[in-house]
Motif scaffolding. Structure first.
Motif, PDB file in Angstrom:
ATOM      1  N   LYS A 184       0.836  -1.203   0.000  1.00 26.12           N
ATOM      2  CA  LYS A 184       0.000   0.000   0.000  1.00 26.12           C
ATOM      3  C   LYS A 184       0.872   1.255   0.000  1.00 26.12           C
ATOM      4  O   LYS A 184       0.566   2.230  -0.687  1.00 26.12           O
ATOM      5  CB  LYS A 184      -0.951   0.004   1.189  1.00 26.12           C
ATOM      6  CG  LYS A 184      -1.896   1.210   1.171  1.00 26.12           C
ATOM      7  CD  LYS A 184      -2.816   1.233   2.363  1.00 26.12           C
ATOM      8  CE  LYS A 184      -3.735   2.431   2.406  1.00 26.12           C
ATOM      9  NZ  LYS A 184      -3.289   3.677   1.867  1.00 26.12           N
ATOM     10  N   ASP A 185       1.963   1.227   0.763  1.00 30.01           N
ATOM     11  CA  ASP A 185       2.884   2.377   0.776  1.00 30.01           C
ATOM     12  C   ASP A 185       3.419   2.646  -0.625  1.00 30.01           C
ATOM     13  O   ASP A 185       3.499   3.801  -1.064  1.00 30.01           O
ATOM     14  CB  ASP A 185       4.055   2.135   1.734  1.00 30.01           C
ATOM     15  CG  ASP A 185       3.618   2.051   3.188  1.00 30.01           C
ATOM     16  OD1 ASP A 185       2.575   2.642   3.549  1.00 30.01           O
ATOM     17  OD2 ASP A 185       4.323   1.380   3.964  1.00 30.01           O
ATOM     18  N   ASP A 237       0.585   4.018  -2.824  1.00 32.10           N
ATOM     19  CA  ASP A 237       0.334   5.430  -2.519  1.00 32.10           C
ATOM     20  C   ASP A 237       1.333   6.342  -3.221  1.00 32.10           C
ATOM     21  O   ASP A 237       1.091   7.548  -3.359  1.00 32.10           O
ATOM     22  CB  ASP A 237       0.414   5.677  -1.006  1.00 32.10           C
ATOM     23  CG  ASP A 237      -0.741   5.067  -0.238  1.00 32.10           C
ATOM     24  OD1 ASP A 237      -1.752   4.661  -0.861  1.00 32.10           O
ATOM     25  OD2 ASP A 237      -0.630   4.975   1.011  1.00 32.10           O
ATOM     26  N   ARG A 238       2.438   5.777  -3.653  1.00 30.94           N
ATOM     27  CA  ARG A 238       3.490   6.536  -4.342  1.00 30.94           C
ATOM     28  C   ARG A 238       3.475   6.272  -5.851  1.00 30.94           C
ATOM     29  O   ARG A 238       4.454   6.510  -6.533  1.00 30.94           O
ATOM     30  CB  ARG A 238       4.846   6.174  -3.736  1.00 30.94           C
ATOM     31  CG  ARG A 238       5.002   6.704  -2.316  1.00 30.94           C
ATOM     32  CD  ARG A 238       6.023   5.909  -1.519  1.00 30.94           C
ATOM     33  NE  ARG A 238       6.266   6.489  -0.226  1.00 30.94           N
ATOM     34  CZ  ARG A 238       5.496   6.313   0.855  1.00 30.94           C
ATOM     35  NH1 ARG A 238       4.418   5.548   0.774  1.00 30.94           N
ATOM     36  NH2 ARG A 238       5.800   6.885   2.001  1.00 30.94           N
ATOM     37  N   ASP A 239       2.387   5.739  -6.357  1.00 33.55           N
ATOM     38  CA  ASP A 239       2.212   5.437  -7.780  1.00 33.55           C
ATOM     39  C   ASP A 239       3.268   4.448  -8.274  1.00 33.55           C
ATOM     40  O   ASP A 239       3.772   4.551  -9.387  1.00 33.55           O
ATOM     41  CB  ASP A 239       2.229   6.716  -8.626  1.00 33.55           C
ATOM     42  CG  ASP A 239       1.563   6.521  -9.980  1.00 33.55           C
ATOM     43  OD1 ASP A 239       0.640   5.683 -10.079  1.00 33.55           O
ATOM     44  OD2 ASP A 239       1.977   7.180 -10.949  1.00 33.55           O
TER      45      ASP A 239
END
Length: 184
Positions: A63-64, A67-69
């Motif tokens: 997910k991290d 979240d950063r594409d």
């Protein structure tokens, strides 16, 4: 070995993407995630000891990265069927949110230059590839030592600032570029 500034080579490999019947496998190429940051990490062998700790940690941090594409791609020289069996039987790998690439012919590992010379398996290599397909970061560990996935997230954050980032910089901290601009 490919390094910073090199392009991700062309490849086409089978990948294990699910445990759901009929949706277990797909083909992934260098263009499957065009325009995205790619975190490509390799491990030596399925059904081993250090590898699942790293793979599970990449899963926890997926997910991290999202979240950063960025997309995460795992890679070894095992087959997609071995990946599937491992995911089925290892509790920490059952719900992996990213593809496990099967480089059985060693073509991608050879193109990347990450095959262990004696063992013929992938080294513990990590590549951060930008949305244009250019490798921006490479790290490689010997077979006996796992990597730090939080450091991969931190490094991606630093690249995405497109600014000068000092040692131990963390997302949200001031970059050197901004400090220099204030001083000037």
């Amino acid at each position: 070995m490919l390094t910073v500034g090199d392009k991700l080579p062309n490849f086409s490999v089978k990948a294990t993407v699910s445990l759901e019947k009929g949706k277990e496998f797909t083909t992934i190429t260098q263009d499957s995630y065009k325009g995205k940051w790619i975190i490509l990490f390799a491990w030596p062998k399925d059904f081993t000891f250090i590898c699942p700790t790293e793979i599970a940690e990449f899963g926890k941090k997926n997910k991290d990265f999202g979240d950063r594409d960025a997309v995460v791609l795992g890679l070894s020289t095992d087959s997609e069927f071995v990946h599937h069996a491992w995911r089925t039987h290892h509790p920490d790998l059952k719900a992996l949110p990213f593809p496990m690439l099967a480089d059985m012919k060693h073509e991608l590992c050879n193109a990347l230059g990450i095959l262990h010379k004696e063992e013929g398996v992938a080294l513990r290599a990590t590549f951060i590839i930008d949305p244009t397909g250019v490798i921006r970061h490479v790290s490689v560990n010997d077979l006996s030592v796992g990597r730090n996935v939080s450091e991969v997230v931190r490094t991606l954050d630093a690249f995405q600032t497109d600014e000068l980032c000092p040692c131990n910089w963390q997302k949200g901290e001031e970059t050197l570029t901004k400090k220099l601009a204030k001083a000037g």
